[in-house]
Design a protein around this motif. Structure first.
Motif: not given
Length: 331
Positions: A83-110
C-alpha cells in the motif's frame, strides 16, 4: 468553502488496533475523513483493486509501524508495504510513524524470525526517506498525528472533499481563469503601447533639441559655407556611421557632399569636424567604436538612440515620399 481531506491509514492490524483507533479519533476530531483497511480483506485481488481506488481518492496517506512486518503478498512484501509503495507511486503525500526503539512493547506482538525482522527494518528505512516521526505510545501518536497532518495541509494542500451544495458552477473557475489571462494580455499590450509612445515622445524631444542648435559648415577660407543644424548633420553622415568610419574621412565627406569641394581643394576645418562629432556623441547619437589618442583615427559608430532617430525619419519618408519636404516635429 469547508474542505475535508480523506486520509488513508495503513498498518498491521492486530498489534496496532488501539493505536489505529487513536489515529482515527484524531482525524475525526480535526473534521476530516479517516479511511482504514479494516473494511478490506487481505489477499483478495478484487479488494486490492478497491484499496488502490481508495488510495487514489485519498488526499494523504499515513503509515504506522511497530514490531511486526505483517502478512506477505505474492510479490514477497507485506500488504502494508505494498500500500505504501502504491501511494508513493501515485504521488499521494505520505506521513510515516515508526515506533521508537526504546519504547516499551509487548514481546508477544513482535516478529521473531530473522527474515521478518530484516524485512521490517528495510521497510522502516524506506519510510525514513520521506516525512517521518517516531512515537512511543498511543497517546504520543495521537498528538503527533494531529500536528503532522496540520503541517501537511499547509505545505501540500490537496483537492479534498466539499458538500455538493457548496460547489459553484464548474464553468465559473474556467471563465475566471480565461478572463484573468485575457486581462494580463491586454495589460501587457497597453504597457507595450505606452512604452512605444514614451519612446516616440523622447525621440521627438531629442530632435527638437538638436534642431535648436544651428551653425555654419564652411571651408577654412570661409569662401564656401552653408547653414546647418545637428539633425541635418547627423542624417547626412548616418550612412557612414552605420558602416563605421574614421574622423578624418568625415572631413572629406562633408566637404564633398555639402560644399561640393574635392580632396584637392579647400576643405572644412578638421577642428570643426572634431567639435561636431564630439557634440553628436554628447547627444548620444554616436559613440567611439575605436579609441585613439589621435582624434583623426577615432572610429565612430551609431548608438541605439541614433538608430531610433534614423528609424523615425525613415518612417516619415515612407509615409511621405517627398525628399524635398521638411520634417516638422509636433510638440
Amino acid at each position: 468553502m469547508d474542505k475535508k481531506y480523506q486520509i488513508f491509514i495503513s498498518s498491521t492490524y492486530e498489534d496496532l488496533k488501539n493505536e489505529r483507533d487513536q489515529v482515527i479519533k484524531a482525524i475525526l476530531e480535526m473534521g476530516h475523513i479517516p479511511l482504514g483497511m479494516e473494511m478490506f480483506s487481505a489477499g483478495d485481488e478484487e479488494q486490492w483493486q478497491l484499496i488502490k481506488r481508495q488510495i487514489d481518492d485519498s488526499d494523504y496517506y499515513v503509515v504506522i509501524t511497530a514490531h511486526r512486518y505483517g502478512s506477505v503478498t505474492d510479490e514477497g512484501i507485506s500488504y502494508t508495504e505494498k500500500e505504501y509503495d502504491y501511494a508513493c507511486e501515485q504521488g499521494v503525500p505520505t506521513l510515516g510513524f515508526i515506533i521508537d526503539d526504546k519504547a516499551q512493547w509487548p514481546q508477544n506482538i513482535c516478529d521473531k524470525s530473522d527474515k521478518d525482522i530484516r524485512a521490517l527494518d528495510n521497510f522502516k528505512n524506506k519510510i525514513r526517506t520521506k516525512m517521518m516521526q517516531s512515537w512511543s505510545n498511543k497517546d504520543d501518536l495521537y498528538g503527533k498525528i494531529a500536528i503532522s497532518l496540520t503541517k501537511q495541509f499547509n505545505l501540500k494542500p490537496r483537492k479534498g472533499w466539499v458538500r455538493s451544495d457548496q460547489i459553484t458552477n464548474p464553468e465559473i473557475p474556467n471563465e475566471l481563469a480565461r478572463l484573468s489571462e485575457e486581462n494580463a494580455f491586454l495589460r501587457n499590450q497597453i504597457n507595450e503601447l505606452s512604452a512605444l509612445d514614451n519612446k516616440e515622445q523622447s525621440i521627438k524631444q531629442s530632435i527638437k533639441q538638436l534642431q535648436s542648435y544651428s551653425f555654419e559648415i564652411s571651408t577654412k577660407d570661409k569662401k564656401y559655407s552653408k547653414p546647418f543644424n545637428y539633425v541635418e548633420l547627423f542624417l547626412k553622415i548616418s550612412k557612414r556611421l552605420l558602416e563605421q568610419d574614421y574622423s578624418y574621412r568625415f572631413n572629406i565627406y562633408l566637404s564633398s557632399e555639402i560644399l561640393g569641394r574635392n580632396q584637392s581643394e579647400e576643405l572644412i576645418s578638421t577642428n570643426d569636424v572634431k567639435t561636431w562629432l564630439c557634440d553628436l556623441e554628447t547627444f548620444n547619437l554616436i559613440d567611439r567604436v575605436r579609441i585613439s589618442d589621435d582624434i583623426r583615427l577615432v572610429k565612430w559608430g551609431i548608438t541605439e538612440h541614433g538608430r531610433d532617430i534614423l528609424a523615425y525619419y525613415r518612417k516619415i519618408e515612407l509615409s511621405h515620399p517627398n525628399p524635398k519636404s521638411e520634417t516638422v516635429i509636433e510638440t
